[in-house]
Motif scaffolding. Structure first.
Motif, PDB file in Angstrom:
ATOM      1  N   PHE A 200      -4.648   9.895  -0.566  1.00 32.21           N
ATOM      2  CA  PHE A 200      -3.710  10.871  -0.021  1.00 32.21           C
ATOM      3  C   PHE A 200      -2.723  10.198   0.926  1.00 32.21           C
ATOM      4  N   ALA A 201      -3.236   9.343   1.803  1.00 36.58           N
ATOM      5  CA  ALA A 201      -2.370   8.647   2.765  1.00 36.58           C
ATOM      6  C   ALA A 201      -1.352   7.763   2.045  1.00 36.58           C
ATOM      7  N   GLN A 202      -1.786   7.105   0.987  1.00 38.08           N
ATOM      8  CA  GLN A 202      -0.850   6.295   0.208  1.00 38.08           C
ATOM      9  C   GLN A 202       0.206   7.176  -0.444  1.00 38.08           C
ATOM     10  N   GLY A 203      -0.223   8.329  -0.949  1.00 31.16           N
ATOM     11  CA  GLY A 203       0.690   9.221  -1.655  1.00 31.16           C
ATOM     12  C   GLY A 203       1.777   9.814  -0.778  1.00 31.16           C
ATOM     13  N   VAL A 204       1.461  10.083   0.493  1.00 26.06           N
ATOM     14  CA  VAL A 204       2.476  10.655   1.385  1.00 26.06           C
ATOM     15  C   VAL A 204       3.297   9.577   2.076  1.00 26.06           C
ATOM     16  N   GLY A 205       2.970   8.303   1.823  1.00 23.77           N
ATOM     17  CA  GLY A 205       3.773   7.207   2.353  1.00 23.77           C
ATOM     18  C   GLY A 205       3.359   6.684   3.701  1.00 23.77           C
ATOM     19  N   PHE A 206       2.137   6.948   4.130  1.00 22.40           N
ATOM     20  CA  PHE A 206       1.671   6.398   5.392  1.00 22.40           C
ATOM     21  C   PHE A 206       1.610   4.876   5.304  1.00 22.40           C
ATOM     22  N   GLY A 207       1.875   4.214   6.427  1.00 21.18           N
ATOM     23  CA  GLY A 207       1.821   2.758   6.474  1.00 21.18           C
ATOM     24  C   GLY A 207       0.415   2.247   6.699  1.00 21.18           C
ATOM     25  N   PRO A 208       0.246   0.914   6.636  1.00 20.32           N
ATOM     26  CA  PRO A 208      -1.089   0.311   6.785  1.00 20.32           C
ATOM     27  C   PRO A 208      -1.783   0.682   8.084  1.00 20.32           C
ATOM     28  N   SER A 209      -1.029   0.783   9.189  1.00 18.49           N
ATOM     29  CA  SER A 209      -1.651   1.097  10.476  1.00 18.49           C
ATOM     30  C   SER A 209      -2.270   2.492  10.461  1.00 18.49           C
ATOM     31  N   THR A 210      -1.509   3.465   9.926  1.00 17.15           N
ATOM     32  CA  THR A 210      -2.022   4.837   9.876  1.00 17.15           C
ATOM     33  C   THR A 210      -3.204   4.946   8.931  1.00 17.15           C
ATOM     34  N   ILE A 211      -3.106   4.286   7.772  1.00 17.96           N
ATOM     35  CA  ILE A 211      -4.211   4.324   6.811  1.00 17.96           C
ATOM     36  C   ILE A 211      -5.455   3.669   7.409  1.00 17.96           C
ATOM     37  N   GLY A 212      -5.265   2.554   8.112  1.00 18.78           N
ATOM     38  CA  GLY A 212      -6.391   1.885   8.755  1.00 18.78           C
ATOM     39  C   GLY A 212      -7.058   2.774   9.786  1.00 18.78           C
ATOM     40  N   ALA A 213      -6.239   3.478  10.579  1.00 19.41           N
ATOM     41  CA  ALA A 213      -6.797   4.360  11.606  1.00 19.41           C
ATOM     42  C   ALA A 213      -7.555   5.523  10.978  1.00 19.41           C
ATOM     43  N   MET A 214      -6.960   6.147   9.945  1.00 20.80           N
ATOM     44  CA  MET A 214      -7.621   7.279   9.303  1.00 20.80           C
ATOM     45  C   MET A 214      -8.926   6.862   8.642  1.00 20.80           C
ATOM     46  N   THR A 215      -8.908   5.689   8.021  1.00 27.22           N
ATOM     47  CA  THR A 215     -10.118   5.217   7.335  1.00 27.22           C
ATOM     48  C   THR A 215     -11.221   4.899   8.336  1.00 27.22           C
ATOM     49  N   THR A 216     -10.860   4.276   9.430  1.00 25.06           N
ATOM     50  CA  THR A 216     -11.849   3.936  10.451  1.00 25.06           C
ATOM     51  C   THR A 216     -12.474   5.195  11.036  1.00 25.06           C
ATOM     52  N   ARG A 217     -11.634   6.182  11.332  1.00 29.61           N
ATOM     53  CA  ARG A 217     -12.178   7.431  11.858  1.00 29.61           C
ATOM     54  C   ARG A 217     -12.992   8.156  10.792  1.00 29.61           C
ATOM     55  N   GLY A 218     -12.614   7.968   9.530  1.00 27.13           N
ATOM     56  CA  GLY A 218     -13.388   8.562   8.449  1.00 27.13           C
ATOM     57  C   GLY A 218     -14.787   7.990   8.367  1.00 27.13           C
ATOM     58  N   VAL A 219     -14.909   6.674   8.528  1.00 28.68           N
ATOM     59  CA  VAL A 219     -16.234   6.049   8.525  1.00 28.68           C
ATOM     60  C   VAL A 219     -17.069   6.615   9.673  1.00 28.68           C
ATOM     61  N   ALA A 220     -16.436   6.810  10.838  1.00 28.86           N
ATOM     62  CA  ALA A 220     -17.163   7.395  11.971  1.00 28.86           C
ATOM     63  C   ALA A 220     -17.613   8.822  11.646  1.00 28.86           C
ATOM     64  N   GLU A 221     -16.780   9.575  10.929  1.00 27.73           N
ATOM     65  CA  GLU A 221     -17.131  10.950  10.567  1.00 27.73           C
ATOM     66  C   GLU A 221     -18.335  10.994   9.643  1.00 27.73           C
TER      67      GLU A 221
END
Length: 331
Positions: A200-221
């Motif tokens: 989803f993040a790739q599809g909306v055009g998020f950059g590597p920093s945002t994708i990295g942050a979302m993924t890291t918080r996802g692992v915590a979730e």
């Protein structure tokens, strides 16, 4: 080395010694992943495939059957049937299995809103008690073509991991073990949520920093969910979750990634599912995790957004605002 327990040492493949031919291995399910398991196991010995059709693989040491009674001749039974169909099949198979059988599944599904895992079914509807799960970045390519790779077997019984290592392991495939079976099962199931998020993040055009942050918080979730169910947090930093996630993002064809991209680009949930193809067990997992989090008062923002998007309750732009508009807390 081990997957998560420094005090235990998993023997590498080269140290695994069989006295004579290894026992017969059975694979339940003739889907894409089931056939990949067959091809890998056929490199180490005799294989029995239970399937409703003959895939005609042309392997000399493979026998195909549609009679579950034949599975009783195996020692290790690998179950590669989608979770929604598994219980009925296992009830029938259980009539022919007993305590000497080792039963291992590869499901990424969760059974209900209590987030029960497939091992619950294995132990409830069959007499088998030495059960386990195979997870991690083991792809069809790794199994079929003997490409370098690794996976982890979660089980309370060391002999289960040893049997899988003997059946599938080789010079290029490392099979690690973990006694945190529930954690490995939950990690395998919940990684699909993270892959959807990345797509989803790739599809909306998020950059590597945002994708990295979302993924890291996802692992915590997903680790929070796991710990609420008795799993160890460090299991989610191992092969079953983080390793699988990295492998998929680096080039796997996992359908959860494509589903996330399709919804980000504005496709309807139905069209996105058709575009992604595959058996996406993670879609139902998202709804179940969201329901579980609400009931247990556990924060599950990614699961909540995914469930709402797939259910048609959020558009892509609304999902972005929901994810990025949350209060920022401590790391």
């Amino acid at each position: 080395m081990t997957e998560v327990e420094p005090g235990r040492v998993s023997r590498p493949y080269d140290d695994h010694v069989h006295e004579g031919p290894r026992p017969l291995v059975a694979v339940l399910g003739g889907g894409r992943f089931g056939l990949a398991l067959v091809k890998a196991a056929a490199r180490t010995g005799e294989v029995l495939l239970w399937s409703r059709r003959d895939p005609e693989l042309g392997l000399d040491n493979l026998r195909v059957t549609s009679d579950l009674a034949d599975v009783a001749a195996a020692e290790l039974v690998l179950m590669a049937v989608p979770s929604r169909y598994a219980e009925d099949m296992l009830r029938e198979a259980g009539c022919h299995l007993d305590g000497r059988h080792l039963l291992v599944h590869v499901s990424r599904g969760l059974l209900d809103d209590e987030l029960r895992t497939m091992s619950h079914v294995l132990k409830t509807v069959t007499p088998c008690r030495r059960v386990g799960v195979l997870a991690g970045p083991i792809s069809v390519d790794v199994l079929t073509n003997a490409s370098p790779g690794a996976g982890v077997v979660g089980s309370e019984f060391p002999e289960v991991a040893e049997a899988v290592r003997g059946a599938l392991g080789g010079p290029t495939l490392r099979i690690y073990d973990s006694s945190d079976m529930r954690g490995v099962e939950l990690a395998a199931a919940l990684t699909g949520l993270l892959l959807f998020t990345v797509g989803f993040a790739q599809g909306v055009g998020f950059g590597p920093s945002t994708i990295g942050a979302m993924t890291t918080r996802g692992v915590a979730e997903v680790a929070r969910i796991g710990m609420a169910l008795g799993a160890r947090a460090d299991t989610f930093g191992g092969l079953a979750c983080f390793g699988d996630l990295l492998a998929a993002v680096a080039g796997s064809d996992r359908p959860e990634l494509e589903l996330g991209r399709a919804l980000a680009e504005g496709a309807t949930p139905r069209a996105a599912l058709l575009r992604a193809g595959g058996n996406i067990e993670g879609i139902e997992v998202a709804r179940r995790v969201s329901t579980f989090g609400t009931r247990r008062k556990i924060r599950t923002p990614l699961a909540d957004v995914i469930a709402a998007m797939v259910g048609g309750e959020l558009t892509a732009s609304e999902a972005v605002r929901s994810l990025m508009g949350r209060d920022v807390g401590s790391e």
